[in-house]
Write a protein that holds these residues in place. Structure first.
Motif, PDB file in Angstrom:
ATOM      1  N   ARG A 369     -31.022 -34.405 -64.247  1.00 54.34           N
ATOM      2  CA  ARG A 369     -31.478 -35.830 -64.768  1.00 54.34           C
ATOM      3  C   ARG A 369     -31.798 -36.189 -66.128  1.00 54.34           C
ATOM      4  NH1 ARG A 369     -31.793 -38.467 -59.538  1.00 54.34           N
ATOM      5  NH2 ARG A 369     -32.152 -40.502 -60.661  1.00 54.34           N
ATOM      6  N   LEU A 370     -32.645 -35.183 -66.686  1.00 56.21           N
ATOM      7  CA  LEU A 370     -33.214 -35.297 -67.806  1.00 56.21           C
ATOM      8  C   LEU A 370     -32.962 -34.276 -68.977  1.00 56.21           C
ATOM      9  CD1 LEU A 370     -36.945 -36.299 -66.704  1.00 56.21           C
ATOM     10  CD2 LEU A 370     -35.202 -37.867 -67.476  1.00 56.21           C
ATOM     11  N   ILE A 371     -33.043 -33.127 -68.570  1.00 54.98           N
ATOM     12  CA  ILE A 371     -32.646 -32.163 -69.864  1.00 54.98           C
ATOM     13  C   ILE A 371     -31.202 -32.093 -70.118  1.00 54.98           C
ATOM     14  CG2 ILE A 371     -32.398 -29.578 -70.246  1.00 54.98           C
ATOM     15  CD1 ILE A 371     -34.906 -29.098 -68.320  1.00 54.98           C
ATOM     16  N   VAL A 372     -30.432 -32.169 -69.259  1.00 56.21           N
ATOM     17  CA  VAL A 372     -28.732 -32.628 -69.444  1.00 56.21           C
ATOM     18  C   VAL A 372     -28.759 -33.982 -69.537  1.00 56.21           C
ATOM     19  CG1 VAL A 372     -26.227 -32.204 -68.657  1.00 56.21           C
ATOM     20  CG2 VAL A 372     -28.197 -30.536 -68.407  1.00 56.21           C
ATOM     21  N   GLY A 373     -28.792 -34.633 -68.420  1.00 55.84           N
ATOM     22  CA  GLY A 373     -29.062 -36.105 -68.509  1.00 55.84           C
ATOM     23  C   GLY A 373     -27.664 -36.795 -67.995  1.00 55.84           C
ATOM     24  N   ASP A 374     -27.607 -38.143 -67.594  1.00 54.76           N
ATOM     25  CA  ASP A 374     -26.636 -38.497 -66.819  1.00 54.76           C
ATOM     26  C   ASP A 374     -26.032 -39.663 -67.522  1.00 54.76           C
ATOM     27  OD1 ASP A 374     -28.693 -40.336 -66.383  1.00 54.76           O
ATOM     28  OD2 ASP A 374     -28.567 -40.180 -64.194  1.00 54.76           O
ATOM     29  N   VAL A 375     -26.298 -39.723 -68.766  1.00 53.73           N
ATOM     30  CA  VAL A 375     -25.838 -40.968 -69.535  1.00 53.73           C
ATOM     31  C   VAL A 375     -24.210 -41.055 -70.098  1.00 53.73           C
ATOM     32  CG1 VAL A 375     -26.010 -42.089 -72.207  1.00 53.73           C
ATOM     33  CG2 VAL A 375     -27.962 -40.895 -71.141  1.00 53.73           C
ATOM     34  N   LEU A 376     -23.635 -42.087 -69.770  1.00 53.16           N
ATOM     35  CA  LEU A 376     -22.366 -42.266 -70.145  1.00 53.16           C
ATOM     36  C   LEU A 376     -22.131 -43.354 -71.193  1.00 53.16           C
ATOM     37  CD1 LEU A 376     -19.296 -42.140 -69.436  1.00 53.16           C
ATOM     38  CD2 LEU A 376     -19.475 -43.882 -67.669  1.00 53.16           C
ATOM     39  N   GLY A 377     -21.618 -42.793 -72.221  1.00 54.77           N
ATOM     40  CA  GLY A 377     -21.343 -44.079 -73.270  1.00 54.77           C
ATOM     41  C   GLY A 377     -20.394 -45.171 -73.060  1.00 54.77           C
ATOM     42  N   GLU A 378     -20.325 -46.149 -73.977  1.00 59.70           N
ATOM     43  CA  GLU A 378     -19.635 -47.214 -73.825  1.00 59.70           C
ATOM     44  C   GLU A 378     -18.924 -47.451 -75.222  1.00 59.70           C
ATOM     45  OE1 GLU A 378     -21.572 -50.719 -72.801  1.00 59.70           O
ATOM     46  OE2 GLU A 378     -22.401 -49.679 -70.692  1.00 59.70           O
ATOM     47  N   VAL A 379     -17.572 -47.780 -75.117  1.00 60.79           N
ATOM     48  CA  VAL A 379     -16.756 -48.353 -76.282  1.00 60.79           C
ATOM     49  C   VAL A 379     -16.409 -49.884 -76.264  1.00 60.79           C
ATOM     50  CG1 VAL A 379     -15.832 -45.866 -76.564  1.00 60.79           C
ATOM     51  CG2 VAL A 379     -14.819 -47.655 -75.553  1.00 60.79           C
ATOM     52  N   PRO A 380     -16.152 -50.468 -77.308  1.00 64.76           N
ATOM     53  CA  PRO A 380     -15.724 -51.808 -77.320  1.00 64.76           C
ATOM     54  C   PRO A 380     -14.531 -52.271 -76.854  1.00 64.76           C
ATOM     55  CG  PRO A 380     -15.938 -50.933 -79.673  1.00 64.76           C
ATOM     56  CD  PRO A 380     -16.489 -49.988 -78.769  1.00 64.76           C
ATOM     57  N   ARG A 394      -9.222 -53.345 -66.750  1.00 66.48           N
ATOM     58  CA  ARG A 394      -8.943 -54.507 -66.036  1.00 66.48           C
ATOM     59  C   ARG A 394      -9.257 -54.741 -64.548  1.00 66.48           C
ATOM     60  NH1 ARG A 394      -5.504 -57.472 -63.345  1.00 66.48           N
ATOM     61  NH2 ARG A 394      -3.912 -55.778 -63.524  1.00 66.48           N
ATOM     62  N   LEU A 395      -8.675 -53.733 -63.776  1.00 69.14           N
ATOM     63  CA  LEU A 395      -8.832 -53.527 -62.568  1.00 69.14           C
ATOM     64  C   LEU A 395     -10.253 -53.069 -62.120  1.00 69.14           C
ATOM     65  CD1 LEU A 395      -5.428 -51.630 -61.570  1.00 69.14           C
ATOM     66  CD2 LEU A 395      -6.018 -54.121 -60.917  1.00 69.14           C
ATOM     67  N   GLN A 396     -10.829 -52.368 -63.063  1.00 69.46           N
ATOM     68  CA  GLN A 396     -12.140 -51.543 -62.615  1.00 69.46           C
ATOM     69  C   GLN A 396     -13.014 -52.965 -62.737  1.00 69.46           C
ATOM     70  OE1 GLN A 396     -12.212 -48.765 -65.428  1.00 69.46           O
ATOM     71  NE2 GLN A 396     -12.004 -47.102 -64.110  1.00 69.46           N
ATOM     72  N   ARG A 397     -13.112 -53.746 -63.761  1.00 66.04           N
ATOM     73  CA  ARG A 397     -13.869 -54.803 -63.815  1.00 66.04           C
ATOM     74  C   ARG A 397     -13.804 -55.935 -63.024  1.00 66.04           C
ATOM     75  NH1 ARG A 397     -13.306 -55.909 -70.250  1.00 66.04           N
ATOM     76  NH2 ARG A 397     -14.621 -54.078 -70.699  1.00 66.04           N
ATOM     77  N   SER A 398     -12.185 -56.301 -62.579  1.00 58.58           N
ATOM     78  CA  SER A 398     -12.040 -57.407 -61.383  1.00 58.58           C
ATOM     79  C   SER A 398     -12.493 -56.710 -60.256  1.00 58.58           C
ATOM     80  CB  SER A 398     -10.533 -57.679 -61.381  1.00 58.58           C
ATOM     81  OG  SER A 398      -9.699 -56.384 -60.772  1.00 58.58           O
ATOM     82  N   LEU A 399     -12.407 -55.511 -59.766  1.00 60.32           N
ATOM     83  CA  LEU A 399     -12.834 -55.122 -58.442  1.00 60.32           C
ATOM     84  C   LEU A 399     -14.284 -54.460 -58.432  1.00 60.32           C
ATOM     85  CD1 LEU A 399      -9.659 -52.894 -57.537  1.00 60.32           C
ATOM     86  CD2 LEU A 399     -10.321 -54.913 -56.594  1.00 60.32           C
ATOM     87  N   ARG A 400     -15.101 -54.819 -59.457  1.00 63.60           N
ATOM     88  CA  ARG A 400     -16.458 -54.441 -59.666  1.00 63.60           C
ATOM     89  C   ARG A 400     -16.591 -53.085 -59.198  1.00 63.60           C
ATOM     90  NH1 ARG A 400     -16.239 -59.283 -57.261  1.00 63.60           N
ATOM     91  NH2 ARG A 400     -17.221 -58.551 -55.189  1.00 63.60           N
ATOM     92  N   LEU A 401     -15.920 -51.971 -59.934  1.00 69.86           N
ATOM     93  CA  LEU A 401     -15.937 -50.660 -59.562  1.00 69.86           C
ATOM     94  C   LEU A 401     -16.199 -50.006 -60.839  1.00 69.86           C
ATOM     95  CD1 LEU A 401     -15.836 -49.017 -57.037  1.00 69.86           C
ATOM     96  CD2 LEU A 401     -13.299 -48.536 -57.451  1.00 69.86           C
ATOM     97  N   LYS A 402     -17.314 -49.938 -61.388  1.00 72.24           N
ATOM     98  CA  LYS A 402     -17.713 -49.490 -62.926  1.00 72.24           C
ATOM     99  C   LYS A 402     -17.632 -48.146 -62.847  1.00 72.24           C
ATOM    100  CE  LYS A 402     -21.279 -49.702 -66.397  1.00 72.24           C
ATOM    101  NZ  LYS A 402     -22.727 -50.310 -66.637  1.00 72.24           N
ATOM    102  N   PRO A 403     -16.914 -47.313 -63.846  1.00 68.97           N
ATOM    103  CA  PRO A 403     -17.058 -45.748 -63.878  1.00 68.97           C
ATOM    104  C   PRO A 403     -18.386 -45.351 -64.149  1.00 68.97           C
ATOM    105  CG  PRO A 403     -15.089 -46.823 -65.307  1.00 68.97           C
ATOM    106  CD  PRO A 403     -16.096 -47.928 -64.774  1.00 68.97           C
ATOM    107  N   GLU A 404     -18.801 -44.387 -63.544  1.00 70.81           N
ATOM    108  CA  GLU A 404     -20.240 -43.683 -63.958  1.00 70.81           C
ATOM    109  C   GLU A 404     -20.205 -42.269 -63.834  1.00 70.81           C
ATOM    110  OE1 GLU A 404     -22.762 -45.268 -60.713  1.00 70.81           O
ATOM    111  OE2 GLU A 404     -22.574 -47.487 -61.236  1.00 70.81           O
ATOM    112  N   ALA A 405     -21.104 -41.729 -64.900  1.00 64.42           N
ATOM    113  CA  ALA A 405     -21.032 -40.215 -64.734  1.00 64.42           C
ATOM    114  C   ALA A 405     -21.507 -39.603 -63.426  1.00 64.42           C
ATOM    115  CB  ALA A 405     -21.814 -40.056 -66.176  1.00 64.42           C
TER     116      ALA A 405
END
Length: 797
Positions: A369-380, A394-405
């Motif tokens: 969780r810290l030494i490696v980390g679980d950060v997922l970046g974002e692009v515009p 579009r489907l991920q947003r409409s279904l509120r299913l956000k990609p996570e690392a």
């Protein structure tokens, strides 16, 4: 010393993903204020570099290039917040200075993939275009040495990572009067190494450096020698200052292979940065490096505070005193080891001793969780993307299913519109080989209206999306086209049935006619009963899920009913004269077909119960036929008993015949395995039916010594599958029984709690109010007819 900026270009040799290098680059650029910044990277990224200033852009991110005609041929160039290249890009955008990538174009580096001698061969094709700048653990494949390991050894260190931290990462980057001194020292060291070991002679590296020199000459001519800064892997610094001519460099680039390519920005993860492949190779501790880069002061104290916060979230008793003591211990260890500042080794040792009581178990959480980390970046949103990726976003947003690392589980209730949409999306992505989610076992629910998924988004999935883009521009159209193609090309019946199930789960209604036709064709031509039996359960599940999802499954039901009839006809002869492996496989088919027939609805042209009646006749035939292997006869007997189609006395008679002295011990043991083996409650059946237990006990005590060792492995496999409590109860019952396996006393007479010898109808009727509640029957006076010979026996059991 390096030539001052006014006398030539500023060459900043760095370690990719190094926070110390990043701070030093920022200080050098602030001091030099060049008019143009050149960065080791694919020139196709020049058109995308302005997006780095977008407020939505949050590293770690990566440039992704893929071949247009072969999207699976792809390469990544990841950048973290602490990457020197990212710092240089941000500095240039802030100071209105042009940014240019000067490495070999992706159109060439991707083409090198076909040449095993030239290509880097990295995982997932992520090595293209970038080598590893010399750094701990990063190896120049052409050189076959680790340059920093050589330098560390020369400095008296046995650990290259620790040496690099001491001389670079733990420096502030702004100390002293000369911000260029660190780069002069690194360039000098790399020059000495290349002089000692050579430049490696790898043609691809020579080509890359030739292209970089050409771009550097062009920038010097346009902006002036003293107005150009170059940020590149430290290993290339001597090559960029070499006296090679432009003519010689162009000759090296002549005739390079090419492919048409496209490029975009994609989010990246710290976990992916920790893998030792790809641009800059891997770093063991991206989370730690990110902390070093972002901490304004007292990095060790701030790190220990982060660790304490994480452990408290996990209900670990960590106080402020623990933090203070851990900081002191880390600093003491650094002093004893002669280090300028406590590094990751010292802080980890201190955390283990003070906060984890010497245990490595909490350290595993801290590392992840810290030494490696679980950060997922974002692009515009304005970043280029293939049409399929845009539809997926579009489907991920409409279904509120956000990609996570981080991996997480999602429980879906298919009766809810949003959850049903999520299920459709995940099933369609699975069909497209985009493995964002995998089905997982639910929390004790066997209903068809619930699904559990295990989700984790990996950066490589962007490549999978690009690959799947050849099937269509939307998730629905792409999944439909791929399903139709697979239906036509499938050769095995089981492949088509599995595809039909996928189409129903994903609600690909346009693909179903093609799949149904292929299914009917394969089923008509396949005469192997094993294949038919293997295919039937998937069809039954499809019908079951289709009913929940309100899908028209009439055509599928007709195929499934016809398949079931052919199984009923062909199964008895197919079960004769099988060896042990064949019998075990057929027993599994028997279980699957039995469950499937129970799920199949009655066909319009057949009376209700006709198919189930034919299946019962098949089971009776298998249970009574001596030529059928014992494991199948035992299983058929058990299935009849469980369904109330076989009286308990008859089941005991069949067991008695199978375990009679004239039956071979191995065949008898196989019958027992089929009857009470597996996870189908066979142990509880013996616990509650002492007649059957007595038969097994009598047979077992009568097995000749010469045959006992042969049947023992089979029996151990059978009974080891039982729950510990069941095994313990069976042992107690056997211990209480009379020697020799004679008739056992009634449980009530023996004072043993449990079920009676016959069904207690009063107790069985007590469950009716619960049944009414489950079935939604509001009328308490409504009569529920019960088959006492069947259902009450099942309730009692």
């Amino acid at each position: 010393m390096m030539t001052p900026l006014r006398d030539g270009p500023l060459l900043l040799g760095v370690r990719h993903h190094g926070p110390g290098s990043a701070r030093a680059v920022r200080a050098a650029l602030d001091a030099a204020s060049p008019r143009v910044v050149l960065i080791e990277g694919p020139p196709e990224g020049d058109a995308l570099v302005s997006l780095a200033a977008d407020p939505q852009m949050r590293p770690p991110v990566a440039l992704l290039a893929h071949a247009v005609d072969d999207p699976g041929r792809a390469a990544f160039w990841p950048l973290a917040e602490f990457s020197p290249e990212w710092v240089a890009i941000r500095w240039a955008l802030t100071h209105d200075a042009p940014v240019r990538f000067i490495d070999l174009p992706a159109t060439h580096s991707l083409a090198f993939k076909d040449d095993s001698e030239e290509g880097d061969g990295g995982e997932d094709g992520n090595e293209a275009g970038h080598d590893s700048a010399p750094g701990p653990g990063d190896r120049e494949r052409a050189l076959r040495i680790d340059p920093l390991a050589v330098l560390a050894e020369a400095a008296g260190y046995d650990d290259a990572e620790r040496w690099w931290e001491d001389v670079v990462e733990h420096r502030g980057g702004t100390d002293g009067d000369d911000p260029f001194a660190p780069f002069a020292a690194v360039g000098e060291a790399m020059g000495a190494l290349r002089e000692e070991y050579g430049d490696g002679g790898h043609r691809r590296d020579l080509v890359r450096e030739a292209y970089m020199r050409l771009q550097l000459r062009s920038a010097r001519k346009e902006f002036g020698d003293d107005q150009v800064a170059v940020v590149c892997g430290a290993w290339h610094v001597p090559a960029l200052g070499a006296g090679s001519t432009a003519t010689a460099d162009r000759a090296l680039l002549k005739g390079l292979p090419k492919v048409k390519s496209e490029m975009t920005w994609v989010p990246w993860t710290h976990h992916r940065l920790a893998r030792h492949s790809g641009y800059g190779a891997g770093i063991d501790s991206p989370g730690w490096y990110g902390h070093l880069f972002g901490a304004p002061d007292r990095p060790v104290t701030r790190w220990m505070t982060k660790v304490a916060g994480l452990l408290r979230e996990e209900d670990q008793p960590v106080s402020s005193a623990h933090v203070i003591e851990a900081v002191r211990l880390a600093e003491t260890l650094a002093t004893m080891r002669g280090r300028p500042l406590a590094g990751l080794t010292e802080t980890t040792d201190a955390i283990r001793a003070v906060m984890c009581d010497g245990s490595d178990v909490p350290l595993a959480l801290i590392r992840d969780r810290l030494i490696v980390g679980d950060v997922l970046g974002e692009v515009p949103d304005s970043a280029p993307a293939v049409p399929l990726q845009r539809d997926l976003t579009r489907l991920q947003r409409s279904l509120r299913l956000k990609p996570e690392a981080l991996e997480r589980e999602v429980d879906l209730d298919l009766r809810k519109e949003t959850d049903a949409g999520r299920s459709r999306l995940l099933h369609r992505l699975r069909l497209l080989a985009i493995g964002w989610g995998e089905p997982a076992a639910g929390r004790g629910s066997t209903g068809t209206f619930r699904e559990t998924w295990r989700l984790r988004w990996e950066p490589e999935l962007y490549v999978r999306v690009a690959e799947a883009g050849v099937w269509g521009t939307t998730v629905l159209s792409a999944a439909t086209a791929k399903a139709e193609s697979q239906a036509v090309s499938a050769t095995a019946l089981s492949e088509v049935t599995a595809l039909a199930e996928q189409c129903l789960l994903a609600e690909l209604t346009d693909a179903l006619p093609v799949v149904m036709k292929a299914l009917a064709d394969r089923a008509a031509l396949d005469a192997d009963v094993g294949h038919l039996a293997q295919a039937l359960p998937a069809l039954a599940r499809s019908l079951r899920y289709g009913d929940v999802r309100s899908t028209d499954t009439a055509a599928l039901g007709e195929v499934a009913a016809g398949l079931a009839e052919r199984v009923c006809v062909g199964l008895p002869p197919a079960c004769a004269a099988l060896d042990a492996d064949g019998a075990a496989e057929m027993r599994a088919h028997l279980d699957g077909v039995h469950t499937a027939i129970g799920l199949l609805p009655a066909a319009p042209d057949r009376p209700a119960g006709d198919l189930s009646g034919r299946w019962v006749a098949v089971l009776r035939k298998l249970a009574a036929r001596d030529t059928v292997p014992g494991v199948i006869r035992g299983r058929a007997t058990r299935l009849l008993l469980d369904d109330g189609r076989l009286p308990e006395d008859e089941a005991a008679r069949l067991m008695g015949l199978a375990l009679s002295p004239g039956a071979p011990p191995a065949d008898a043991a196989a019958w027992i395995e089929g009857f009470v083996g597996g996870a189908s409650g066979g142990g509880m059946l013996l616990v509650h039916d002492e007649r059957l237990l007595a038969l097994v006990d009598t047979w077992l005590t009568g097995v000749p010594a010469a045959s006992f060792t042969d049947v023992l492995p089979l029996l151990r496999r059978t009974f080891s599958a039982y729950e510990p409590g069941v095994r313990r109860t069976l042992g107690e019952l056997v211990r209480r029984g009379p020697a020799g396996g004679g008739a056992r006393p009634d449980r009530a007479e023996a004072g043993i709690p449990g079920f009676g010898a016959a069904v207690d109808e009063t107790r069985a009727h007590a469950v009716l109010p619960v049944l009414r509640l489950l079935l939604g029957d509001p009328d308490p006076d409504h009569r529920i007819d019960i088959d006492h010979d069947n259902d009450l026996a099942g309730v009692a059991r």
